[in-house]
Design a protein around this motif. Structure first.
Motif, short mmCIF file in Angstrom:
data_model
loop_
_atom_site.label_atom_id
_atom_site.label_comp_id
_atom_site.label_asym_id
_atom_site.label_seq_id
_atom_site.Cartn_x
_atom_site.Cartn_y
_atom_site.Cartn_z
N GLU A 38 0.99 -1.20 -0.01
CA GLU A 38 -0.03 -0.04 -0.11
C GLU A 38 0.79 1.24 0.12
O GLU A 38 0.43 2.26 -0.76
N ALA A 42 0.62 3.99 -2.76
CA ALA A 42 0.12 5.49 -2.41
C ALA A 42 1.48 6.49 -3.22
O ALA A 42 0.95 7.69 -3.44
N GLN A 45 0.69 7.34 -6.41
CA GLN A 45 -0.43 8.08 -6.78
C GLN A 45 -0.09 9.55 -6.37
O GLN A 45 -0.42 10.57 -7.22
N ARG A 118 -0.16 14.03 1.99
CA ARG A 118 -0.96 12.71 2.63
C ARG A 118 -1.01 13.03 3.96
O ARG A 118 0.04 13.50 4.61
N LYS A 121 -4.23 7.97 6.17
CA LYS A 121 -4.61 7.14 4.82
C LYS A 121 -5.34 8.06 3.86
O LYS A 121 -5.72 7.46 2.82
N LEU A 123 -5.14 10.84 1.03
CA LEU A 123 -4.23 11.60 0.34
C LEU A 123 -5.06 12.80 -0.36
O LEU A 123 -6.39 12.72 -0.53
N THR A 136 -3.07 4.44 -10.85
CA THR A 136 -2.32 4.00 -9.77
C THR A 136 -2.88 2.36 -9.72
O THR A 136 -1.92 1.32 -9.61
N SER A 395 -7.42 5.66 1.40
CA SER A 395 -7.11 4.21 0.86
C SER A 395 -7.83 3.04 1.68
O SER A 395 -7.56 2.00 1.22
N ARG A 398 -8.86 -0.13 -0.34
CA ARG A 398 -8.44 -0.07 -1.76
C ARG A 398 -8.06 -1.55 -1.99
O ARG A 398 -8.45 -1.80 -3.32
#
Ligand SMILES: [Zn+2]
Length: 417
Positions: A38, A42, A45, A118, A121, A123, A136, A395, A398
């Motif tokens: 993850e 991220a 992203q 960020r 969790k 963004l 992503t 996220s 996700r």
């Protein structure tokens, strides 16, 4: 009866194929890979959201994506004539392809400050979800397949396309599907757009947009009285057009969203314009409304000319109108017995994910309008503030979205040496 039992047996075939694939060790490990990576996902992203990608200005982001595709070992990584990034992950069979696409462009004009950051969790940043999440997810899919050495039976075609938003008018996908090589060899298209797991866009909302301009010679309001007035012609046309009847099924709408024209209160304007948006689930209705718009303009010109007959006419020459198409998104539906629909339903029931079929305007409009199988789905997690500077992506969850994409792609492509 025969029809519904055939549908049932297709659905159960899709479910069986999916279950066999989902239980393979490599595929389970790929599912785990998403959770374990993850942070890396991220970071991709955030990195891409920091590269501006305004409509018609996606080149820098496309360069970034090409570099990621190469790092991930994809083949034939290249930029096409309009700026789409395409790459292949070869399967046992070269063709047909399962295409997976995500649009690169954002709605934000060049120069928009990109404050991307960020917080746990979450963004934040313009375009972080639409379509940072989709692009992503495409990278995460390829990363998970690579790390776990999962071979597919048919090849995957990965596409980072340009021109989805607004006046981009789906130009990236339009170009791709105008190439006979792709059009004839893509079996299924999976469009990844935005966050979420609760929808399946399988019905393409069509729209057509016009900029209508009425022009005349213009003049002085007193000394040139009798000269045909573009604002009045436009007003008459709007009144006539707005009386057009539209059905509720297929749902059809129209809007006059912008009017402009004239320079001062004592001048007969030289031009007046309006922007018109027509939408329908049926192409036939869109075409009927387009004819109604043109007829309303003809009518307005004739009416205004005859109204002028009673006055002292200074000049009536050189009056014209032009209706320029500024947007054209074709409509289309995925057939209810399409394999793609059976597969996504089987995947959702396997993952205990609840979703519903939705109609929207997405990159899937292009293949759907060509009678090809396509859907648009979200990339998991959740998002909000789309098309604003305060856009965010969370996220949490996700992983579910990524597993959903993985299982759908693998069931469509088949797994095998
Ligand atoms: Zn989008």
């Amino acid at each position: 009866m025969a029809f519904s039992s055939r549908l049932n047996s297709q659905a159960s075939t899709a479910a069986q194929e999916l279950t066999e694939i989902a239980l393979l060790d490599g595929v389970r490990a790929a599912g785990e890979w998403f959770r374990a990576h993850e942070e890396e996902i991220a970071d991709w992203q955030l990195e891409l959201a920091r590269i501006a990608a305004p409509p018609f200005g996606e080149a820098a982001r496309a360069d970034w994506l090409r570099a990621r595709f190469r790092e991930l070992g994809l083949h034939d990584v290249r930029l096409d004539e309009v700026g789409n990034v395409v790459a292949v992950r070869p399967g046992r069979a070269r063709q047909p392809y399962v295409a997976i696409s995500a649009h690169l462009d954002t709605v934000f004009p060049a120069g928009t400050p990109l404050n991307v950051y960020r917080d746990g969790k979450r963004l934040f940043g313009p375009g972080i979800s639409d379509n940072g999440a989709g692009v992503t997810a495409m990278l995460a899919l390829v990363g998970a397949l690579r790390e776990n050495n999962i071979p597919t039976a048919t090849s995957l075609l990965l596409i980072g396309n340009v021109g989805e938003e607004g006046e981009g008018d789906l130009r990236g996908m339009r170009h791709l599907f105008s190439n006979p090589h792709w059009k004839e060899n893509i079996a299924y298209t999976l469009v990844l757009d935005g966050a979420g797991t609760d929808t399946v866009v399988a019905e393409a909302l069509g729209s057509r947009r016009y900029e209508v301009t009425v022009r005349g010679p213009g003049g002085h309001s007193w000394s040139d009285f009798g000269t045909l007035n573009p604002i009045i012609v436009l007003a008459r046309a709007i009144e006539k057009f707005s009386e057009t009847r539209v059905p509720t099924t297929p749902k059809t709408t129209f809007n006059v969203g912008v009017i402009q024209g004239g320079t001062s209160v004592n001048s007969i304007p030289e031009s007046a314009s309006m922007r018109v948006d027509i939408r329908s689930t049926s192409s036939t209705e869109i075409e009927r409304l387009e004819r109604a718009l043109r007829a309303a303009l003809d009518y307005a010109l004739a009416e205004e000319s005859s109204a002028l007959d009673g006055r002292t006419v200074a000049s009536r020459v050189g009056v014209s109108f032009e209706a320029k198409v500024i947007g054209n998104r074709p409509a289309g539906d995925l057939a209810s017995n399409a394999r793609l629909l059976q597969v996504i339903r089987a995947v959702d029931s396997y993952l205990e994910n609840s979703s519903h079929v939705q109609r929207a305007s997405t990159d899937a409009n292009i293949p759907l309008s060509l009678g090809m199988e396509a859907i648009a789905i979200g990339a998991g997690g959740s998002g909000g503030g789309a098309h604003t500077l305060h856009e965010w992506f969370d996220s949490t969850g996700r992983e579910l979205g990524l597993k959903r994409i993985l299982l759908t792609a693998l069931t469509l492509a088949g797994v095998g040496e």
